[in-house]
Design an enzyme around this catalytic site. Sequence first.
Site, PDB file in Angstrom:
ATOM      1  N   ARG B  16       0.968  -1.168  -0.075  1.00 40.55           N
ATOM      2  CA  ARG B  16      -0.111   0.176  -0.077  1.00 40.55           C
ATOM      3  C   ARG B  16       0.913   1.340   0.007  1.00 40.55           C
ATOM      4  O   ARG B  16       1.000   2.120  -1.105  1.00 40.55           O
ATOM      5  CB  ARG B  16      -1.033   0.044   1.179  1.00 40.55           C
ATOM      6  CG  ARG B  16      -2.039   1.014   1.168  1.00 40.55           C
ATOM      7  CD  ARG B  16      -1.760   2.304   1.637  1.00 40.55           C
ATOM      8  NE  ARG B  16      -1.388   2.207   3.028  1.00 40.55           N
ATOM      9  CZ  ARG B  16      -0.565   3.104   3.844  1.00 40.55           C
ATOM     10  NH1 ARG B  16      -0.465   4.176   3.136  1.00 40.55           N
ATOM     11  NH2 ARG B  16      -0.017   3.189   5.104  1.00 40.55           N
ATOM     12  N   HIS B 215       4.558   3.707  13.709  1.00 44.36           N
ATOM     13  CA  HIS B 215       4.768   3.442  12.108  1.00 44.36           C
ATOM     14  C   HIS B 215       5.686   4.530  12.035  1.00 44.36           C
ATOM     15  O   HIS B 215       5.617   5.692  11.851  1.00 44.36           O
ATOM     16  CB  HIS B 215       3.421   4.132  11.662  1.00 44.36           C
ATOM     17  CG  HIS B 215       3.441   4.066  10.074  1.00 44.36           C
ATOM     18  ND1 HIS B 215       2.647   3.543   9.388  1.00 44.36           N
ATOM     19  CD2 HIS B 215       3.858   5.247   9.212  1.00 44.36           C
ATOM     20  CE1 HIS B 215       2.841   3.829   8.141  1.00 44.36           C
ATOM     21  NE2 HIS B 215       3.692   4.769   8.101  1.00 44.36           N
ATOM     22  N   CYS B 248       9.596   8.774   0.765  1.00 49.78           N
ATOM     23  CA  CYS B 248       8.853   9.642   1.384  1.00 49.78           C
ATOM     24  C   CYS B 248       8.920  11.064   0.577  1.00 49.78           C
ATOM     25  O   CYS B 248       9.768  11.797   0.407  1.00 49.78           O
ATOM     26  CB  CYS B 248       9.806   9.988   2.603  1.00 49.78           C
ATOM     27  SG  CYS B 248       9.059  11.133   3.759  1.00 49.78           S
ATOM     28  N   ASN B 259       9.278   3.843   4.880  1.00 51.79           N
ATOM     29  CA  ASN B 259       9.354   3.294   6.049  1.00 51.79           C
ATOM     30  C   ASN B 259      10.589   2.187   6.532  1.00 51.79           C
ATOM     31  O   ASN B 259      11.352   1.867   5.700  1.00 51.79           O
ATOM     32  CB  ASN B 259       8.155   1.861   5.830  1.00 51.79           C
ATOM     33  CG  ASN B 259       6.878   2.734   5.633  1.00 51.79           C
ATOM     34  OD1 ASN B 259       6.472   3.320   4.608  1.00 51.79           O
ATOM     35  ND2 ASN B 259       5.929   2.827   6.462  1.00 51.79           N
TER      36      ASN B 259
END
Lengths: 314, 314
Positions: B16, B215, B248, B259
């Site tokens: 995702r 996260h 990012c 991530n």
Amino acid sequence: MSDLPSFVHITEVGPREGFQFEPPSIQTKDKIRLIDALSETGVPEIECASFANRKVVPQMADALDIAAGITRRSGVVYGSMWLNAKGFLQALDSGLYTPALTFGSASDSFLARNNNTTPDQQIDRQRKLRALYSEHGLGSGPLYLFTAFGCNYEGVIPVEKALHRLSELVAVCEEAGAPPANITLCDTIGAAGPSDVRALVSAVRDRWEYPVALHLHDTRELGIANAMAGLELGVARFDASVGGLGGCPFAGHKSAAGNVATEELALLCDRLGIETGIDIPALTRAAKLAADIVGHPLTSKLALAGVFNRSPEA
Amino acid sequence: MSDLPSFVHITEVGPREGFQFEPPSIQTKDKIRLIDALSETGVPEIECASFANRKVVPQMADALDIAAGITRRSGVVYGSMWLNAKGFLQALDSGLYTPALTFGSASDSFLARNNNTTPDQQIDRQRKLRALYSEHGLGSGPLYLFTAFGCNYEGVIPVEKALHRLSELVAVCEEAGAPPANITLCDTIGAAGPSDVRALVSAVRDRWEYPVALHLHDTRELGIANAMAGLELGVARFDASVGGLGGCPFAGHKSAAGNVATEELALLCDRLGIETGIDIPALTRAAKLAADIVGHPLTSKLALAGVFNRSPEA
């Protein structure tokens, strides 16, 4: 909860350990340019070159030229590395900083396969080298233990085995009347996790009062977490490489990451409230210069992303 | 010294959050191939797609096709993401897992510039979304706080500001009779250091009894150290992205890391004695597949170097 030091001394090893991993075609003037740029970033110590057999390590054939070419800035220590008496004598000639380096490998297999040496031969050579240091008036120097946590041939190095090898190396220094200035534990292939760092650092401290330093590789991304584990035990001396320059010839993959990146370790320290004296934005610029010089991207994420602006409207 | 959990739940968000950052040309069948490969690695939950305006996020125009095409393996949760009512209703139709997601940004400037929304509008929208969830019989779900530690426009987000925004979002859930299942603190641009993680996690825990999840982004290489800080406080739920897939968009550099990489976070857990249920070698193979699919190297160092063989002679 932790015993963070207030100041951490980071030795920049990129010009030595990093360029050693790159092709010999990197030009001497570019190496000098990087060292001069690093001199302006606040790093207190820079390993500039190693003195080795130029047939085996052609990347370092220009070590004397580097030493002669750099602009020495007051307050910065310009160091070097060697693995035998001949290298040490060249280092002395170069005028670079030559602390009395004692070193050995915790892994017997690593020693056999990479240096064609037995553990007893290794200790004997260190004893002779230590005698040569004394002849030249050198007192205590750092003691490096390579593959302190693991190697590709033996896998995990148990704490007891690392301590045993260290005890032999410490004895070489102590018997020469020059106890180690520090014990530097090297995670040569990025085998350690934070628990391993805690276990070995604590065990070394339980046995000796000499300061412990860490030379960590970021082969599997645990380098900065391992550094944090060391910092939380009060370790105040680290090696690191600008931009993560260099790789790991022993990791089994050409693209494997090398040392922890100096600017990322400095950032970790900064965010934990620990002084390093390093100007992080200046060091990220030096990391970009290093990437330009070697002609490929380095592994430093901080150098790519840029420093986070904590007060953009200030 | 620490309060490590015995098991950590890692939600794989690469398909995702990662593919959202890649060009829309990535083929649906390749996305499905990666999700199916991830299903075999022991990750307990996979975010497969987001349901968004296909003009704004063309990368996710195939979300329904992905949901229809994957092979659902028993024991794996296949989730999704959305940012509005329309997206939620599509997610419901897709048959993917649809927990009641409540979310907001700690940074007002981030909200204004990226979503053209005021803080009050944000809360109002969440209230309406929460009412829609209740209409569809959904109870408690996770609460996500974006830019919880900092953003590029405002810089550092003070703990008090994050708590204030969280208190508004928690109220939305509690007033609907559906208190948050967890509070997920998102370091959207990799602004945090370990001390920041400790400060905010502790402050949230002092205020609420809801579990805290993290996260984390690895934009500046502190992601794994930040995760360690969370683990040491007992945080037992994390998001991560296979291979570090994705980048990012807010870091100011196209090549900035995204991530934390799932396999690297799983390795950290493993080396701290924490179970994740993940087969790390299998996950590093999935990371290589992800790199093949996007056609460029990913940031995971572990995937490049390979897993350290702890007992090569065994």
